[in-house]
Design a protein around this motif. Structure first.
Motif, PDB file in Angstrom:
ATOM      1  N   PHE B   2      25.143  30.201  15.536  1.00 34.73           N
ATOM      2  CA  PHE B   2      24.484  28.910  15.784  1.00 34.73           C
ATOM      3  C   PHE B   2      25.501  27.806  16.019  1.00 34.73           C
ATOM      4  N   PRO B   3      25.197  26.890  16.933  1.00 36.22           N
ATOM      5  CA  PRO B   3      26.010  25.667  16.987  1.00 36.22           C
ATOM      6  C   PRO B   3      25.709  24.836  15.737  1.00 36.22           C
ATOM      7  N   PRO B   4      26.553  23.856  15.429  1.00 37.71           N
ATOM      8  CA  PRO B   4      26.266  23.013  14.255  1.00 37.71           C
ATOM      9  C   PRO B   4      24.864  22.407  14.363  1.00 37.71           C
ATOM     10  N   LEU B   5      24.246  22.188  13.222  1.00 36.28           N
ATOM     11  CA  LEU B   5      22.869  21.676  13.199  1.00 36.28           C
ATOM     12  C   LEU B   5      22.715  20.416  14.048  1.00 36.28           C
ATOM     13  N   TYR B   6      23.699  19.510  13.936  1.00 32.07           N
ATOM     14  CA  TYR B   6      23.550  18.232  14.651  1.00 32.07           C
ATOM     15  C   TYR B   6      23.652  18.403  16.160  1.00 32.07           C
ATOM     16  N   GLU B   7      24.122  19.561  16.603  1.00 31.60           N
ATOM     17  CA  GLU B   7      24.213  19.784  18.045  1.00 31.60           C
ATOM     18  C   GLU B   7      23.031  20.565  18.589  1.00 31.60           C
ATOM     19  N   ARG B   8      22.116  20.959  17.684  1.00 35.72           N
ATOM     20  CA  ARG B   8      20.929  21.669  18.153  1.00 35.72           C
ATOM     21  C   ARG B   8      19.882  20.648  18.569  1.00 35.72           C
ATOM     22  N   GLY B   9      19.264  20.864  19.712  1.00 31.73           N
ATOM     23  CA  GLY B   9      18.351  19.866  20.256  1.00 31.73           C
ATOM     24  C   GLY B   9      19.165  18.764  20.920  1.00 31.73           C
ATOM     25  N   TYR B  10      18.483  17.832  21.537  1.00 33.53           N
ATOM     26  CA  TYR B  10      19.175  16.710  22.180  1.00 33.53           C
ATOM     27  C   TYR B  10      18.216  15.532  22.230  1.00 33.53           C
ATOM     28  N   ASP B  11      18.766  14.349  22.454  1.00 34.92           N
ATOM     29  CA  ASP B  11      17.941  13.142  22.457  1.00 34.92           C
ATOM     30  C   ASP B  11      17.099  13.070  23.726  1.00 34.92           C
ATOM     31  N   CYS B  12      15.811  13.067  23.544  1.00 37.80           N
ATOM     32  CA  CYS B  12      14.887  12.872  24.672  1.00 37.80           C
ATOM     33  C   CYS B  12      13.564  12.376  24.088  1.00 37.80           C
ATOM     34  N   ILE B  13      12.674  11.946  24.950  1.00 38.09           N
ATOM     35  CA  ILE B  13      11.409  11.368  24.486  1.00 38.09           C
ATOM     36  C   ILE B  13      10.633  12.346  23.605  1.00 38.09           C
ATOM     37  N   ASP B  18       8.465  14.027  18.377  1.00 41.78           N
ATOM     38  CA  ASP B  18       8.313  15.068  17.341  1.00 41.78           C
ATOM     39  C   ASP B  18       8.983  14.627  16.044  1.00 41.78           C
ATOM     40  N   ALA B  19      10.169  14.052  16.181  1.00 42.72           N
ATOM     41  CA  ALA B  19      10.906  13.601  15.001  1.00 42.72           C
ATOM     42  C   ALA B  19      10.116  12.515  14.267  1.00 42.72           C
ATOM     43  N   ARG B  23       9.235  12.821  10.409  1.00 42.19           N
ATOM     44  CA  ARG B  23       9.741  11.850   9.408  1.00 42.19           C
ATOM     45  C   ARG B  23       8.576  11.197   8.669  1.00 42.19           C
ATOM     46  N   SER B  24       7.503  10.950   9.408  1.00 46.82           N
ATOM     47  CA  SER B  24       6.338  10.309   8.813  1.00 46.82           C
ATOM     48  C   SER B  24       5.688  11.241   7.772  1.00 46.82           C
ATOM     49  N   ALA B  25       5.566  12.514   8.124  1.00 44.20           N
ATOM     50  CA  ALA B  25       4.987  13.490   7.191  1.00 44.20           C
ATOM     51  C   ALA B  25       5.874  13.631   5.952  1.00 44.20           C
ATOM     52  N   GLU B  26       7.187  13.636   6.176  1.00 48.82           N
ATOM     53  CA  GLU B  26       8.117  13.739   5.036  1.00 48.82           C
ATOM     54  C   GLU B  26       8.036  12.498   4.154  1.00 48.82           C
ATOM     55  N   ALA B  27       7.846  11.349   4.785  1.00 43.69           N
ATOM     56  CA  ALA B  27       7.716  10.112   4.012  1.00 43.69           C
ATOM     57  C   ALA B  27       6.487  10.163   3.111  1.00 43.69           C
ATOM     58  N   GLU B  28       5.397  10.713   3.630  1.00 45.14           N
ATOM     59  CA  GLU B  28       4.177  10.826   2.818  1.00 45.14           C
ATOM     60  C   GLU B  28       4.420  11.722   1.597  1.00 45.14           C
ATOM     61  N   ILE B  29       5.176  12.805   1.793  1.00 44.86           N
ATOM     62  CA  ILE B  29       5.485  13.700   0.666  1.00 44.86           C
ATOM     63  C   ILE B  29       6.296  12.948  -0.389  1.00 44.86           C
ATOM     64  N   LEU B  30       7.297  12.210   0.077  1.00 41.75           N
ATOM     65  CA  LEU B  30       8.113  11.429  -0.861  1.00 41.75           C
ATOM     66  C   LEU B  30       7.271  10.403  -1.603  1.00 41.75           C
ATOM     67  N   TYR B  41      12.431   4.488   3.850  1.00 41.32           N
ATOM     68  CA  TYR B  41      13.524   4.796   4.769  1.00 41.32           C
ATOM     69  C   TYR B  41      13.032   5.685   5.923  1.00 41.32           C
ATOM     70  N   LEU B  42      12.268   6.717   5.567  1.00 45.24           N
ATOM     71  CA  LEU B  42      11.791   7.637   6.609  1.00 45.24           C
ATOM     72  C   LEU B  42      10.655   7.034   7.438  1.00 45.24           C
ATOM     73  N   PHE B  43       9.779   6.271   6.809  1.00 46.44           N
ATOM     74  CA  PHE B  43       8.728   5.591   7.585  1.00 46.44           C
ATOM     75  C   PHE B  43       9.373   4.693   8.654  1.00 46.44           C
ATOM     76  N   GLY B  44      10.420   3.993   8.250  1.00 47.66           N
ATOM     77  CA  GLY B  44      11.113   3.113   9.201  1.00 47.66           C
ATOM     78  C   GLY B  44      11.643   3.889  10.394  1.00 47.66           C
ATOM     79  N   TYR B  45      12.268   5.038  10.103  1.00 48.62           N
ATOM     80  CA  TYR B  45      12.789   5.839  11.222  1.00 48.62           C
ATOM     81  C   TYR B  45      11.668   6.362  12.113  1.00 48.62           C
ATOM     82  N   SER B  46      10.529   6.669  11.492  1.00 49.74           N
ATOM     83  CA  SER B  46       9.424   7.182  12.324  1.00 49.74           C
ATOM     84  C   SER B  46       8.985   6.112  13.322  1.00 49.74           C
TER      85      SER B  46
END
Lengths: 176, 164
Positions: B2-13, B18-19, B23-30, B41-46
């Motif tokens: 595998f390539p490093p995790l941060y290199e998997r996927g790329y920035d696109c719409i 999806d992110a 992030r929103s679902a993870e924020a609800e869990i937190l 923090y995660l709601f903001g990123y969403s």
């Protein structure tokens, strides 16, 4: 029993601010607030209007936006329907959003050495200085405006304590 | 390998959208576990992901097209032309929301004025509470802040079909 209304339901405040803003738009003051920033959006003949005014207080941003649109409709009917973004911000909110990155301050230790503190404080307050993180400061949108203010202050009270500081957003120095 | 995790996927719409949902679902869990600051923090990123995705859609990017650092710089450079009083920083949710609304005006299908203003008001309300520097903090948010951030993130999620 006192009635404490929040910003959303306080219709009296909304009506009062609307009529005050109409007055301010009709007869704009040379200095002070509200400060109206009006920018055209590309070639669209639409406008982005930001009004900096501490009178907004705790009113929700959406309510402030409505007040601005109503006041513009009243004062500038030719611009009705052409204000695409109407934003009302208090000065501290505007600073927090990076709209006034340049500050003119008097370096505290040098002011103390000059024994001119009272005069310096008075000069800053007369120009609308706000209490910053450490001391009084004047805030400006551009370095040119800040230079002009610094030059005026230097002329009124000569000294080596007047200086301009550009505030960087936290994200600039913490992350990419 | 595998390539490093941060290199998997790329920035696109599509990745941004999806992110945002993740992030929103993870924020609800937190939030359910009373991890309020992490949730904020995660709601903001969403919301950040949604306003950026909306901007790039409004600017004519295809959903899977790579969004390069140069594309982001170009977007920020467009801010003066698009009538913003100040160029947005990389995580300036309020500024990116205004950019998205202004960019949409230059298309054949602009938001109506009330909706455009609502997008900017909601994003600005959030950005007066949220900054990415929260990740360095351990302060407890007050209930009003938690409620506001969650409500705004929910608003962006629920209305995203109209925003995009």
């Amino acid at each position: 029993m006192p009635i404490i209304r929040n910003g959303t339901t306080n219709t009296n405040k909304t009506a009062l601010l609307r009529s005050r803003l109409i007055h301010e738009l009709r007869e704009p003051a040379v200095r002070g607030f509200p400060l109206v920033l009006e920018n055209q959006i590309g070639q669209t003949r639409k406008y982005h209007v930001t009004i900096i005014w501490d009178e907004w207080g705790d009113l929700p941003l959406q309510t402030r936006s409505r007040i601005i649109l109503d006041a513009y409709e009243e004062v500038f009917p030719d611009k009705t329907g052409r204000i695409s973004i109407a934003q009302g911000l208090t000065m501290s909110e505007a600073i927090s959003l990076g709209l006034f990155p340049y500050k003119v301050i008097a370096l505290p230790t040098r002011v103390e050495e000059s024994f001119l503190r009272d005069r310096v404080v008075d000069a800053l307050k007369r120009r609308g200085a706000i209490r910053g993180q450490y001391d009084l400061e004047l805030r400006y949108r551009t370095v040119e405006e800040a230079e002009l203010a610094r030059a005026e202050l230097q002329k009124e009270i000569p000294g080596d304590f007047w200086t301009i500081v550009q505030e960087m957003a936290p994200e600039v120095w913490t992350t990419t | 390998m595998f390539p490093p995790l941060y290199e998997r996927g790329y920035d696109c719409i599509v990745q941004f959208e999806d992110a945002a949902a993740q992030r929103s679902a993870e924020a609800e869990i937190l939030l359910k576990r009373s991890r309020h600051l992490g949730a904020i923090y995660l709601f903001g990123y969403s919301v950040e992901m949604r306003v950026k995705a909306a901007f790039f859609r409004n600017a004519g990017f295809l959903a899977g097209r790579l969004i390069s650092p140069q594309d982001r710089s170009n977007a920020i450079a467009m801010s003066a032309t698009l009538g913003l009083p100040v160029a947005p920083g990389p995580h300036d949710i309020a500024g990116w929301a205004a950019l998205a609304v202004a960019a949409r005006l230059t298309t054949a299908n602009p938001y109506n004025s009330a909706f455009g203003n609502l997008i900017v008001s909601q994003a600005t309300s959030l950005y007066l509470i949220w900054r990415e520097v929260l990740r360095y903090r351990s302060v407890p948010p007050i209930p009003r802040e938690i409620h506001a951030v969650r409500t705004i993130a929910g608003w962006f999620a629920n209305n995203y079909a109209m925003i995009r």
